[in-house]
Design a protein around this motif. Structure first.
Motif, short mmCIF file in Angstrom:
data_model
loop_
_atom_site.label_atom_id
_atom_site.label_comp_id
_atom_site.label_asym_id
_atom_site.label_seq_id
_atom_site.Cartn_x
_atom_site.Cartn_y
_atom_site.Cartn_z
N ILE A 1 -47.87 12.59 7.59
CA ILE A 1 -46.97 13.40 8.22
C ILE A 1 -45.39 12.70 8.61
CG2 ILE A 1 -46.19 14.79 10.07
CD1 ILE A 1 -49.12 15.66 10.35
N GLY A 2 -44.29 13.17 8.07
CA GLY A 2 -43.24 12.49 8.13
C GLY A 2 -42.08 13.30 8.91
N MET A 3 -41.05 12.93 9.42
CA MET A 3 -40.05 13.49 10.09
C MET A 3 -38.66 12.92 9.75
SD MET A 3 -38.79 14.34 14.04
CE MET A 3 -40.54 14.61 14.59
N ILE A 4 -37.70 13.69 9.01
CA ILE A 4 -36.49 13.23 8.77
C ILE A 4 -35.62 13.66 10.02
CG2 ILE A 4 -36.34 12.78 6.25
CD1 ILE A 4 -35.22 15.65 5.93
N GLU B 1 -48.56 7.92 13.37
CA GLU B 1 -49.39 7.04 12.99
C GLU B 1 -50.75 7.55 13.08
OE1 GLU B 1 -49.72 3.79 15.64
OE2 GLU B 1 -49.48 2.35 13.70
N SER B 2 -50.69 8.71 13.90
CA SER B 2 -52.20 9.52 14.26
C SER B 2 -52.30 10.54 13.17
CB SER B 2 -52.00 10.19 15.49
OG SER B 2 -51.23 11.19 15.53
N GLY B 3 -51.35 10.85 12.43
CA GLY B 3 -51.63 12.11 11.36
C GLY B 3 -51.47 13.28 11.99
N THR B 4 -50.88 13.28 13.13
CA THR B 4 -50.76 14.65 14.06
C THR B 4 -49.15 14.66 14.56
OG1 THR B 4 -51.33 14.17 16.06
CG2 THR B 4 -52.96 14.93 14.66
N TRP C 1 -42.20 12.50 -3.08
CA TRP C 1 -42.99 12.22 -2.09
C TRP C 1 -44.56 11.93 -2.48
CZ3 TRP C 1 -41.96 17.20 0.94
CH2 TRP C 1 -42.10 18.33 0.42
N ILE C 2 -44.69 11.40 -3.64
CA ILE C 2 -46.01 11.52 -4.47
C ILE C 2 -46.81 10.43 -3.55
CG2 ILE C 2 -47.05 10.68 -6.49
CD1 ILE C 2 -44.77 11.86 -8.19
N GLY C 3 -46.23 9.30 -3.30
CA GLY C 3 -47.13 8.39 -2.47
C GLY C 3 -47.00 8.70 -1.03
N ASP C 4 -47.21 7.53 -0.10
CA ASP C 4 -47.30 7.89 1.34
C ASP C 4 -46.02 7.86 2.07
OD1 ASP C 4 -46.83 5.18 1.04
OD2 ASP C 4 -48.53 4.75 2.63
N TRP D 1 -44.95 8.02 16.71
CA TRP D 1 -43.90 8.01 15.64
C TRP D 1 -43.47 6.77 15.31
CZ3 TRP D 1 -43.38 12.12 12.25
CH2 TRP D 1 -43.89 13.43 12.75
N ILE D 2 -43.71 6.20 13.98
CA ILE D 2 -43.20 4.72 13.54
C ILE D 2 -41.88 4.99 12.75
CG2 ILE D 2 -43.80 2.71 12.62
CD1 ILE D 2 -45.49 3.48 14.98
N HIS D 3 -40.87 4.30 13.18
CA HIS D 3 -39.64 4.61 12.36
C HIS D 3 -39.44 3.47 11.45
CE1 HIS D 3 -38.09 7.57 15.45
NE2 HIS D 3 -38.76 6.96 16.09
#
Length: 336
Positions: free
Chosen positions: A245-248, A265-268, A323-326, A273-275
């Motif tokens: 899960i990401g956020m722009i 980092e938790s997947g939720t 966004w095929i990878g991580d 959130w790691i920038h």
């Protein structure tokens, strides 16, 4: 004319509806046809790819809607947001950063509404107007979008903006939004749970991160020293093909509008959130969102700033992304 409630063929909703004359809206602009994207002036462009009508719908700041069959030529603008003039928004609210989302057979209009006649605070000499993220609903992608059950989603004494939509891993719907730096001095990104039909919010908001957590945004303090910028702007959630899960989201590097990315980092949605250390888009492009074309290509829509005769204009742009990878990567400008 009195405001009254009726049901608009939407199960579990009580829809606030009034006749058109009582709705808050501006005079309809002349509809233009076959307009190239680069001739449209629009902040915070957001695209809905609607399979039912095989049409792309573009919204943004201003309460207007454009539509296209191919992303090349557009028709509009149309006024689609119908607010209640007797609500906290007043008869003619400003509308910022509208997004359309299709969820459980309905269409939802997430946007920021500002009533300039209502002042909620004064901080460091800045008068803060009544402004909040809110949601409207429609049976159709092209609207009109009208109020739902709850008159407010977020606290009346806090300026909030740029609400977006996310269904988390627990299956619950949320609004993610910015609590504005004008009041708190260090803008935050927050989430609040929504009712199952999105007609209101549930419980209290939860902090996701602060503007100062960003390693790439910069500004000068009163002594001319570098520090993280205080602005949080334009969140948009996504999931990579590895289910990360990401956020722009957007801030500034000094006087340059810039977009970065963070990952949970938790997947939720709760993070942490790691920038990423570097911005994800070129300088002067921001407030992005992601959508897929009918051909399956993933696109990021953003806007740029440009000075013309002393006036700042904002122009929508498309970038092809991967966004095929991580991780999300911007590949190249997209030319439909």
């Amino acid at each position: 004319m009195k405001f009254r409630k009726v049901t608009l063929n939407i199960p579990s909703f009580t829809i606030a509806v009034v006749f058109v004359m009582a709705f808050s809206c501006c005079a309809q602009r002349e509809v233009r046809h076959r307009v190239p994207l680069n001739e449209i002036r629009l902040s915070d462009p957001a695209i809905l790819t609607d399979k039912e009508t095989q049409t792309y719908y573009m919204t943004g700041t201003g309460g207007l809607l454009w539509k296209s069959k191919d992303l090349k030529l557009w028709e509009g603008p149309y006024h689609v947001a119908k607010t209640d003039p007797n609500s906290w928004m007043g008869p003619n609210p400003m509308i910022w950063a509208a997004e359309l989302h299709h969820y459980k057979n309905k269409y939802y209009y997430f946007a920021t509404f500002t009533n300039r006649d209502v002042k909620i605070d004064t901080v460091a000499g800045n008068i803060i107007e009544r402004r909040a993220s809110h949601i409207l609903v429609s049976n159709k992608a092209e609207g009109p979008y009208i109020p739902m059950e709850d008159e407010t989603y977020l606290p009346a004494d806090k300026p909030t903006l740029d609400g977006t939509f996310w269904v988390d891993t627990n299956g619950k719907p949320y609004m993610v939004y910015c609590y504005e730096w004008l009041q708190n001095g260090n803008g935050t990104m927050e989430k609040i749970e929504l009712k199952p039909d999105l007609s209101g919010s549930i419980g209290e908001s939860e902090l996701l991160f602060k503007a100062s957590d960003s390693p790439w945004s910069r500004e000068k303090d009163e002594n001319g020293n570098d520090k993280p910028n205080k602005v949080t702007d334009g969140p948009y959630l996504f999931k990579t093909e590895t289910n990360r899960i990401g956020m722009i989201w957007t801030s500034w590097i000094y006087d340059v509008y810039t977009q970065g990315v963070a990952y949970s980092e938790s997947g939720t949605l709760s993070g942490p959130w790691i920038h990423e250390s570097d911005p994800i888009t070129p300088p002067n492009f921001g407030h992005g969102m992601l959508f897929k074309t009918f051909e399956g290509i993933t696109i990021m829509s953003v806007h740029s700033h440009k000075k013309v005769n002393g006036r700042t204009i904002r122009i929508p742009h498309f970038y092809e992304v991967d966004w095929i990878g991580d991780k999300l990567k911007v590949v190249k400008p997209y030319k439909p």
